[in-house]
Each structure stands twice: as C-alpha cells, then as structure tokens.
Design a protein around this motif. Structure first.
Motif, PDB file in Angstrom:
ATOM      1  N   ARG A 188       3.319  -4.710 -12.659  1.00 44.64           N
ATOM      2  CA  ARG A 188       4.413  -5.210 -11.820  1.00 44.64           C
ATOM      3  C   ARG A 188       4.787  -6.638 -12.219  1.00 44.64           C
ATOM      4  O   ARG A 188       5.941  -7.034 -12.148  1.00 44.64           O
ATOM      5  CB  ARG A 188       4.008  -5.209 -10.334  1.00 44.64           C
ATOM      6  N   ALA A 189       3.778  -7.419 -12.637  1.00 41.92           N
ATOM      7  CA  ALA A 189       4.019  -8.813 -13.024  1.00 41.92           C
ATOM      8  C   ALA A 189       4.855  -8.873 -14.298  1.00 41.92           C
ATOM      9  O   ALA A 189       5.732  -9.731 -14.445  1.00 41.92           O
ATOM     10  CB  ALA A 189       2.697  -9.540 -13.218  1.00 41.92           C
ATOM     11  N   ILE A 190       4.570  -7.957 -15.235  1.00 42.87           N
ATOM     12  CA  ILE A 190       5.339  -7.909 -16.485  1.00 42.87           C
ATOM     13  C   ILE A 190       6.766  -7.475 -16.178  1.00 42.87           C
ATOM     14  O   ILE A 190       7.749  -8.081 -16.602  1.00 42.87           O
ATOM     15  CB  ILE A 190       4.686  -6.941 -17.494  1.00 42.87           C
ATOM     16  N   GLU A 191       6.843  -6.400 -15.388  1.00 40.75           N
ATOM     17  CA  GLU A 191       8.145  -5.830 -15.015  1.00 40.75           C
ATOM     18  C   GLU A 191       9.027  -6.869 -14.325  1.00 40.75           C
ATOM     19  O   GLU A 191      10.229  -6.931 -14.560  1.00 40.75           O
ATOM     20  CB  GLU A 191       7.882  -4.669 -14.063  1.00 40.75           C
ATOM     21  N   GLY A 192       8.421  -7.717 -13.524  1.00 40.19           N
ATOM     22  CA  GLY A 192       9.204  -8.674 -12.730  1.00 40.19           C
ATOM     23  C   GLY A 192       9.265 -10.056 -13.348  1.00 40.19           C
ATOM     24  O   GLY A 192       9.615 -11.029 -12.680  1.00 40.19           O
ATOM     25  N   ARG A 193       8.933 -10.164 -14.646  1.00 38.42           N
ATOM     26  CA  ARG A 193       8.848 -11.476 -15.313  1.00 38.42           C
ATOM     27  C   ARG A 193      10.180 -12.208 -15.229  1.00 38.42           C
ATOM     28  O   ARG A 193      11.257 -11.595 -15.163  1.00 38.42           O
ATOM     29  CB  ARG A 193       8.403 -11.300 -16.766  1.00 38.42           C
ATOM     30  N   LYS A 194      10.102 -13.541 -15.269  1.00 36.56           N
ATOM     31  CA  LYS A 194      11.309 -14.351 -15.164  1.00 36.56           C
ATOM     32  C   LYS A 194      11.484 -15.204 -16.410  1.00 36.56           C
ATOM     33  O   LYS A 194      10.502 -15.727 -16.971  1.00 36.56           O
ATOM     34  CB  LYS A 194      11.226 -15.282 -13.945  1.00 36.56           C
ATOM     35  N   ILE A 195      12.727 -15.388 -16.862  1.00 36.23           N
ATOM     36  CA  ILE A 195      13.028 -16.251 -18.005  1.00 36.23           C
ATOM     37  C   ILE A 195      12.842 -17.700 -17.563  1.00 36.23           C
ATOM     38  O   ILE A 195      13.338 -18.091 -16.498  1.00 36.23           O
ATOM     39  CB  ILE A 195      14.491 -16.047 -18.459  1.00 36.23           C
ATOM     40  N   ILE A 196      12.118 -18.484 -18.368  1.00 38.36           N
ATOM     41  CA  ILE A 196      11.945 -19.902 -17.985  1.00 38.36           C
ATOM     42  C   ILE A 196      12.609 -20.821 -19.012  1.00 38.36           C
ATOM     43  O   ILE A 196      12.972 -20.395 -20.096  1.00 38.36           O
ATOM     44  CB  ILE A 196      10.450 -20.298 -17.843  1.00 38.36           C
ATOM     45  N   THR A 251       0.869  -1.178   0.000  1.00 33.38           N
ATOM     46  CA  THR A 251       0.000   0.000   0.000  1.00 33.38           C
ATOM     47  C   THR A 251       0.905   1.228   0.000  1.00 33.38           C
ATOM     48  O   THR A 251       2.117   1.102   0.152  1.00 33.38           O
ATOM     49  CB  THR A 251      -0.856   0.034   1.276  1.00 33.38           C
ATOM     50  N   VAL A 252       0.314   2.396  -0.151  1.00 28.82           N
ATOM     51  CA  VAL A 252       1.118   3.625  -0.154  1.00 28.82           C
ATOM     52  C   VAL A 252       1.915   3.723   1.142  1.00 28.82           C
ATOM     53  O   VAL A 252       3.130   3.949   1.136  1.00 28.82           O
ATOM     54  CB  VAL A 252       0.205   4.866  -0.330  1.00 28.82           C
ATOM     55  N   ALA A 255       8.321 -10.061  -3.851  1.00 24.21           N
ATOM     56  CA  ALA A 255       8.000  -9.977  -5.272  1.00 24.21           C
ATOM     57  C   ALA A 255       6.537  -9.610  -5.453  1.00 24.21           C
ATOM     58  O   ALA A 255       5.671 -10.099  -4.732  1.00 24.21           O
ATOM     59  CB  ALA A 255       8.294 -11.314  -5.943  1.00 24.21           C
ATOM     60  N   TYR A 256       6.282  -8.745  -6.425  1.00 28.66           N
ATOM     61  CA  TYR A 256       4.901  -8.418  -6.801  1.00 28.66           C
ATOM     62  C   TYR A 256       4.521  -9.247  -8.001  1.00 28.66           C
ATOM     63  O   TYR A 256       5.370  -9.554  -8.842  1.00 28.66           O
ATOM     64  CB  TYR A 256       4.789  -6.954  -7.204  1.00 28.66           C
ATOM     65  N   GLY A 257       3.267  -9.559  -8.156  1.00 33.64           N
ATOM     66  CA  GLY A 257       2.821 -10.282  -9.347  1.00 33.64           C
ATOM     67  C   GLY A 257       1.427 -10.826  -9.184  1.00 33.64           C
ATOM     68  O   GLY A 257       0.715 -10.482  -8.232  1.00 33.64           O
ATOM     69  N   ILE A 258       1.043 -11.661 -10.118  1.00 34.77           N
ATOM     70  CA  ILE A 258      -0.283 -12.274 -10.093  1.00 34.77           C
ATOM     71  C   ILE A 258      -0.319 -13.299  -8.953  1.00 34.77           C
ATOM     72  O   ILE A 258       0.554 -14.143  -8.867  1.00 34.77           O
ATOM     73  CB  ILE A 258      -0.536 -13.039 -11.412  1.00 34.77           C
ATOM     74  N   PRO A 259      -1.326 -13.239  -8.089  1.00 37.85           N
ATOM     75  CA  PRO A 259      -1.415 -14.263  -7.049  1.00 37.85           C
ATOM     76  C   PRO A 259      -1.697 -15.632  -7.665  1.00 37.85           C
ATOM     77  O   PRO A 259      -2.406 -15.714  -8.673  1.00 37.85           O
ATOM     78  CB  PRO A 259      -2.597 -13.815  -6.186  1.00 37.85           C
ATOM     79  N   VAL A 260      -1.150 -16.663  -7.065  1.00 36.50           N
ATOM     80  CA  VAL A 260      -1.336 -18.026  -7.577  1.00 36.50           C
ATOM     81  C   VAL A 260      -2.827 -18.387  -7.567  1.00 36.50           C
ATOM     82  O   VAL A 260      -3.505 -18.173  -6.566  1.00 36.50           O
ATOM     83  CB  VAL A 260      -0.543 -19.038  -6.709  1.00 36.50           C
ATOM     84  N   GLY A 261      -3.308 -18.906  -8.690  1.00 40.59           N
ATOM     85  CA  GLY A 261      -4.711 -19.309  -8.763  1.00 40.59           C
ATOM     86  C   GLY A 261      -5.628 -18.206  -9.232  1.00 40.59           C
ATOM     87  O   GLY A 261      -6.818 -18.420  -9.418  1.00 40.59           O
ATOM     88  N   ALA A 262      -5.093 -16.983  -9.416  1.00 37.07           N
ATOM     89  CA  ALA A 262      -5.941 -15.863  -9.811  1.00 37.07           C
ATOM     90  C   ALA A 262      -6.216 -15.900 -11.310  1.00 37.07           C
ATOM     91  O   ALA A 262      -5.542 -16.594 -12.059  1.00 37.07           O
ATOM     92  CB  ALA A 262      -5.285 -14.549  -9.437  1.00 37.07           C
ATOM     93  N   ASP A 263      -7.218 -15.136 -11.725  1.00 40.07           N
ATOM     94  CA  ASP A 263      -7.588 -15.039 -13.129  1.00 40.07           C
ATOM     95  C   ASP A 263      -6.997 -13.740 -13.670  1.00 40.07           C
ATOM     96  O   ASP A 263      -7.260 -12.670 -13.135  1.00 40.07           O
ATOM     97  CB  ASP A 263      -9.111 -15.020 -13.213  1.00 40.07           C
ATOM     98  N   LEU A 264      -6.222 -13.845 -14.753  1.00 37.89           N
ATOM     99  CA  LEU A 264      -5.575 -12.653 -15.324  1.00 37.89           C
ATOM    100  C   LEU A 264      -6.586 -11.562 -15.649  1.00 37.89           C
ATOM    101  O   LEU A 264      -6.323 -10.374 -15.488  1.00 37.89           O
ATOM    102  CB  LEU A 264      -4.835 -13.021 -16.615  1.00 37.89           C
ATOM    103  N   GLU A 265      -7.751 -12.007 -16.101  1.00 41.93           N
ATOM    104  CA  GLU A 265      -8.800 -11.074 -16.514  1.00 41.93           C
ATOM    105  C   GLU A 265      -9.151 -10.084 -15.401  1.00 41.93           C
ATOM    106  O   GLU A 265      -9.503  -8.940 -15.654  1.00 41.93           O
ATOM    107  CB  GLU A 265     -10.024 -11.903 -16.893  1.00 41.93           C
ATOM    108  N   ASP A 305      -5.711  -6.297 -11.412  1.00 39.79           N
ATOM    109  CA  ASP A 305      -5.740  -4.850 -11.636  1.00 39.79           C
ATOM    110  C   ASP A 305      -4.502  -4.412 -12.424  1.00 39.79           C
ATOM    111  O   ASP A 305      -3.501  -5.134 -12.501  1.00 39.79           O
ATOM    112  CB  ASP A 305      -5.825  -4.107 -10.299  1.00 39.79           C
ATOM    113  N   VAL A 306      -4.594  -3.243 -13.019  1.00 43.23           N
ATOM    114  CA  VAL A 306      -3.545  -2.725 -13.901  1.00 43.23           C
ATOM    115  C   VAL A 306      -2.182  -2.691 -13.216  1.00 43.23           C
ATOM    116  O   VAL A 306      -1.176  -3.132 -13.779  1.00 43.23           O
ATOM    117  CB  VAL A 306      -3.928  -1.298 -14.368  1.00 43.23           C
ATOM    118  N   GLU A 307      -2.172  -2.178 -11.994  1.00 43.71           N
ATOM    119  CA  GLU A 307      -0.900  -2.019 -11.274  1.00 43.71           C
ATOM    120  C   GLU A 307      -0.228  -3.371 -11.051  1.00 43.71           C
ATOM    121  O   GLU A 307       0.970  -3.537 -11.266  1.00 43.71           O
ATOM    122  CB  GLU A 307      -1.168  -1.323  -9.933  1.00 43.71           C
ATOM    123  N   THR A 308      -1.027  -4.371 -10.663  1.00 44.00           N
ATOM    124  CA  THR A 308      -0.485  -5.705 -10.417  1.00 44.00           C
ATOM    125  C   THR A 308       0.053  -6.316 -11.711  1.00 44.00           C
ATOM    126  O   THR A 308       1.158  -6.883 -11.731  1.00 44.00           O
ATOM    127  CB  THR A 308      -1.577  -6.625  -9.823  1.00 44.00           C
TER     128      THR A 308
END
Lengths: 199, 199
Positions: free
Chosen positions: A191-199, A147-148, A172-182, A185-188
């Motif tokens: 952050r998920a794109i920004e923090g992406r990992k090479i697999i 939060t702020v 780490a910020y990102g999509i919570p496990v089990g969540a629906d991308l749809e 929220d925009v901010e999450t």
C-alpha cells in the motif's frame, strides 16, 4: 472444605466479563475492592452508575457527551462541511489529539460484521445519512480501521453516500512514522508503494 | 479541541487505581461499562457494594466470611490444634485446594514491611496471639511467602509464640513438582539440597 462466598463470586464474575480480563485478574480486582474502605467502595460503585447515567450519545454524531450535543458538534469554529466517520468514541480522541482535523465526526459504534451478528442497522448509519439532508456536508472521510470489517463498512457507507453527490475518502495507508521498514508487513509495504508521492 | 467528560474520567480513575491496571486498560474497562445496558451497569455497581458490605473478616481467623465465623472456624471436623498463618485470603483457598490440610487458619492481611510502612500492628498478629490462650493450639505453621518480608514476619511471630510453648514451623523449601532442575534458581537448589530426605 472448599467454600464460596456468593457476593465475592458475583463480583469476580462481573470483573471477568470485561473483555481482556481473565479469571485470575478478576479475582485480584475483587480482592482489591474488598481491601477498600467503605467510602472508597461507594465511590467506585457510584462512578460506574454515574458514568452510565450521565453520559449518553450526542444527538448529532453519536459521540459520548453529557448534554444533548457534544462540544464538537456545538462548536461554531468547526468545519461543518466535513464529517469523519469512525468506529469508536476512542477514535475521536485520537483524531482530536492531532489538533489538525477541524471538521465534525460521526461515531458508528462498531463495524458491519456478519460473523458477530452486527448488521448495518446495529450501527448509526441511518443517523449519518440523515445528516446529509441539508447540503452542508461536502465530504465524508471513512476512517474505519484497515481491517476486513472496517473496509467492508467503509465500502458500504461509500455506496450509500455517492448517489447523494457527497465525496467519500479513506485515510492514507503506508508505513507508520518512526517504524522500521524491515518489520513492515507485506500488505502495508504494498500500500505504501502504491500510494507513494512525488517529492 | 480536546474535551473531558467528568463522569467518564472519574470512572477511568477508579479502574486505574486497581493494582496492575494501567491507564489504557482502565480506559478500555470504562468504555466497556459505557457499552453495558442499564441493568448490567446496575448489577456491576451493586456487586461492588454488596461484596463490600456483606463480606467481612471472620472474628476468629480474619478470613473473609458472610457470618460472624467463617465455615472453616465453624466446622467441627477441623483439627483445632494446628493453625496455618497465611498472608492473604487467597492463600487459604490455595491450601484448601490441596484437600490435605485439616487444621485452622489465620490470615495476617499482609506482611511486616517497613519500606511500605506496614508494622506488626497493621496485621492481625494480636488476634493470633489471643487465640493461643486456652492451650488447645499446639502448632502454628508460618506459611508466609518465601520473600524477605515473609521470612521476617514468620521470624517475628515465631519469637512471640515460642515463649508460650507453641511449636512453630515453616513450609518446606525445594524444587517445585514438575519443574526442570536446569531452571531452578541457586537459592532454591541450595534449600533443596539442605532439606534433602533419605529414601
């Protein structure tokens, strides 16, 4: 004729002071107490006092405990070089449930929030700094909420720790496990794109 | 390492016994207590005991009161010939708010509910009958809730009172004031048609 029973009104007031408990719920709770028998009411009343009197803050990490030190600080098997800084005692339980984290904790008991009149001196930041003295601690994970106020508090502490040569990190910020991308929220998502990992 | 603080666990248990309060809410309430200062915790604890010790059932109508008789039973201005029988103490407050009803009350402290193991002897029905002895009471309004149990209880009491020559009545059913006909349930609409009045 409307009439008030002072002891009942007082009890309703006490319950309605609990955050998230409205007038109606407080009333329902007070009537529940009235329906208890003598022993049960005494037990309830004593549970409040007992919890308040027997539980205090750990001298080291400010977590709740019954003795001078909490079981985590007392444990010889925990990694003494990492401290996870959290806002609240409940956050410690949340981390402990993962059974992954093996370091120590430090409970701030709040976040810096000028709007609520909470400054750095109202938190246990001084106590945190005093734990850095002996050079054992190498890393501090600033696990305040995203939060702020949580971010600002993490930033504030980070600035105090860096000159002492201590690594500070943030969860780490990102999509919570089990969540629906749809529904992310925009901010999450950002952050998920920004923090992406090479697999 | 997961660890439990006995006094805190006990307090959470106490809160979670309150009907409608789940585990999470009980936890939140217990942590609220932990955040109180010494005086506030004592006040909370004492409010429970004080309400329980100082408030008891009115000797006459079983309403809550601090003295032997409740202010309504004590009042000289109330109509002694009508008794309104309600399930719960809160129902008395609801009727009093209308400022219309001038008779007395009788609180059953529940309804007959075989499924929950509540029989006529668990309610204050015996006390109600003993109020009929002196011939002052002419009418008993059976204001139990319009539920299966409420109806059954009203019916049960009505059958006991009729042989004593006492008029028994039930509250009017119908559309609540301000409601939208479109959303009224079938049973309510049926009762509203059945109980229609010539204007």
């Amino acid at each position: 004729m409307s009439y008030q029973l002072a002891p009942l009104t007082k009890l309703i007031e006490q319950f309605s002071k609990i955050p998230g408990v409205g007038r109606k719920s407080a009333q329902r709770m007070a009537y529940y107490v009235m329906d208890l028998d003598e022993t049960q009411a005494k037990e309830f009343s004593e549970a409040i006092l007992s919890a308040h009197q027997n539980i205090h803050r750990c001298k080291n990490c400010s977590n709740f405990c019954e003795k001078e030190l909490c079981p985590i600080c007392e444990s010889a098997t925990r990694d003494q070089s990492v401290i996870c800084v959290v806002e609240d005692v409940r956050d410690v339980s949340a981390f402990e449930r993962t059974r992954e984290y093996r370091g120590l904790y430090h409970v701030l008991h709040g976040v810096i929030s000028p709007i609520n009149g909470v400054g750095p001196d109202d938190l246990t930041i001084k106590e945190l700094l005093s734990r850095m003295g002996d050079g054992v601690v190498k890393e501090v994970i600033l696990a305040t909420n995203p939060t702020v106020e949580g971010e600002a508090t993490a930033m504030y502490i980070s600035r105090l720790l860096k000159p002492m040569g201590i690594t500070t990190s943030r969860l780490a910020y990102g999509i919570p496990v089990g969540a629906d991308l749809e529904y992310a929220d925009v901010e999450t998502l950002y952050r998920a794109i920004e923090g992406r990992k090479i697999i």
